[in-house]
Structure formats: C-alpha cells, structure tokens
Design a protein around this motif. Structure first.
Motif, short mmCIF file in Angstrom:
data_model
loop_
_atom_site.label_atom_id
_atom_site.label_comp_id
_atom_site.label_asym_id
_atom_site.label_seq_id
_atom_site.Cartn_x
_atom_site.Cartn_y
_atom_site.Cartn_z
N GLY A 19 -8.17 9.71 -15.59
CA GLY A 19 -7.53 9.85 -14.29
C GLY A 19 -6.31 10.73 -14.33
O GLY A 19 -6.09 11.56 -13.43
N ILE A 26 -1.43 4.27 -5.78
CA ILE A 26 -2.19 3.62 -6.83
C ILE A 26 -1.45 3.70 -8.17
O ILE A 26 -1.53 2.78 -8.99
N ILE A 27 -0.69 4.80 -8.37
CA ILE A 27 -0.01 4.97 -9.65
C ILE A 27 1.01 3.85 -9.85
O ILE A 27 1.15 3.31 -10.96
N PHE A 34 -5.09 8.31 -0.88
CA PHE A 34 -6.06 7.78 -1.84
C PHE A 34 -7.06 8.88 -2.19
O PHE A 34 -7.81 9.33 -1.33
N ARG A 53 -9.04 10.64 -8.77
CA ARG A 53 -7.93 10.25 -9.62
C ARG A 53 -7.79 8.73 -9.70
O ARG A 53 -7.57 8.18 -10.77
N ASP A 54 -7.95 8.07 -8.55
CA ASP A 54 -7.51 6.68 -8.49
C ASP A 54 -8.53 5.71 -9.06
O ASP A 54 -8.15 4.68 -9.61
N LEU A 100 -7.60 2.94 -11.83
CA LEU A 100 -7.70 1.51 -11.50
C LEU A 100 -8.60 0.79 -12.50
O LEU A 100 -8.28 -0.32 -12.95
N GLU A 104 -5.72 14.31 -12.42
CA GLU A 104 -4.63 14.43 -11.46
C GLU A 104 -3.71 15.60 -11.81
O GLU A 104 -3.29 16.36 -10.93
#
Lengths: 134, 86
Positions: free
Chosen positions: A53, B2-3, A4, A8-9, A13, A57
C-alpha cells in the motif's frame, strides 16, 4: 471517507488487520512455539500488505526500491529467526504444550522429551568441545 | 483517513508486544517479542513515511530491519551458546 482510494487503502487495511491479529495471538497463545507461529506467519503478510500500500501511494522509484528491499529482507529473515528461536528453546529443554490447553502435556512429551534430552546432551558435549578449543 | 487508522492499529500492536517483552515467561519469549517489535516498528516507519511524504524515513526503516535481524541472531546465539562470537 472523503479521500478513500482502494488501491492504497485496501492493502494497508489488510496489513494493519494482520499485524493486530499477530499481536493478539502473541498475547493470547499459551506456548512459546504457538506464539512463534503467530508472529512469524502473520507479520509477513501484514508487513507485505502495508508495504504494498505504501509503495502504491508514494509512487516514487526511491520509495519503491527501499520498500522492496525491506520486504525482501523480511521474507528472507523471518523464517530464519523463527527457526533460530525455536531451536534455541528446544535445545535449552523447553517442553511444548500438547493437547487441549496443554492438559496432556507431560505424558505425550515422553518420547519427544527423551529426544530433546538427547539433543540437549549432544549440544552440551559439542559446546564443551568447542569451549576447549577456544 | 485510513492512514491514521492504520497508524493507531499498529501503535496498539506495538503496545501489546511491549507488554509481552516485559512479561514473557522465558527468555525465548522475550527475544521473539523483541524481533516482532522491530518488525512492527519498521511497519510503523513505513506508515509514517506515507503520512508525511518523507522518503528519508524509509532509510531509517531499512536500517532498523537490518539491526533487528542482527540483534535477534546475536541474542539467540548468546542464549544457546553462552557467547555471541567465537
């Protein structure tokens, strides 16, 4: 959650949440104009989050320029298409639902509806004139 | 990861919007849902590019966003004027 990474996440989300919210609004809202509001407002923020995001990434100049181009294009064109669709629906004479669940529709549509009919007549006359030209 | 979760969420959104395209009461609803569908597919392509690490998919996303805007403008003009171009 082994890998995690918040940078990025979290934007991805947030973007996915807003895209899903816009889709649910598109299913649930009662009227074309309300659905247009949901889709045009929320998809901008949703796609912005996901593109941010993705750019953070991939960390690549090629990916970053492409994502920035797509994002700029969406920011420019989403209000345009929303305006075009609302204008087309209004000039074709689609009445908006007003009040609680659209119950007060036709009474309050009165003045607005007359304006819409005038606009529709103008539009028809203009269309007839341009049809004569071409 | 998460992706994968985001891919699932966006795919669910695409399915919901496809239902709206098929069911929409008026043509304005269908055009709006089609525009929303093209934006959704661009987002899905960006997520696929992150998952597979292929930058080429982003080119497809760019072309798809251009085509989505152009087709929306053409459909709206056809709905309003009865023709696309002069």
């Amino acid at each position: 959650m082994a890998d995690f990474s918040p940078l990025r996440d979290v934007p991805i989300l947030i973007g996915a949440f807003f895209v899903l919210t816009a889709a649910i609004g598109l299913m649930r809202f009662p009227d074309l104009y309300a659905r247009l509001h949901a889709s045009s407002k929320l998809v901008t923020l949703g796609s912005a989050g996901i593109f941010l995001g993705a750019a953070l990434e991939l960390t690549d100049a090629a990916a970053f320029t492409r994502l920035a181009a797509v994002l700029l294009f969406h920011f420019l064109t989403t209000p345009l298409t929303a305006h075009l669709i609302a204008q087309a629906a209004y000039l074709r004479g689609l009445p908006p639902l007003l009040g609680e669940g659209g119950k007060r529709g036709l009474d309050e549509w009165g003045a607005l509806g007359q304006a819409g009919q005038v606009a529709h007549a103008d539009h028809e006359a203009q269309r007839a004139m341009t049809a004569e030209d071409g | 990861m998460i992706i994968n979760l985001a891919l699932g969420i966006v795919t669910l959104s695409v399915l919901l919007v496809t239902v709206r395209v098929l069911r929409g009461p008026s043509w304005g609803d269908r055009i709006m849902a089609f525009d929303f569908l093209s934006v959704n597919l661009v987002v899905l392509f960006a997520l696929i590019a992150v998952k597979t690490r292929l930058i080429v998919v982003l080119d497809a996303a760019l072309v798809l966003s251009l085509l989505g805007f152009l087709s929306t403008v053409a459909l709206t003009r056809y709905l309003l004027l009865g023709r696309v171009m002069k």
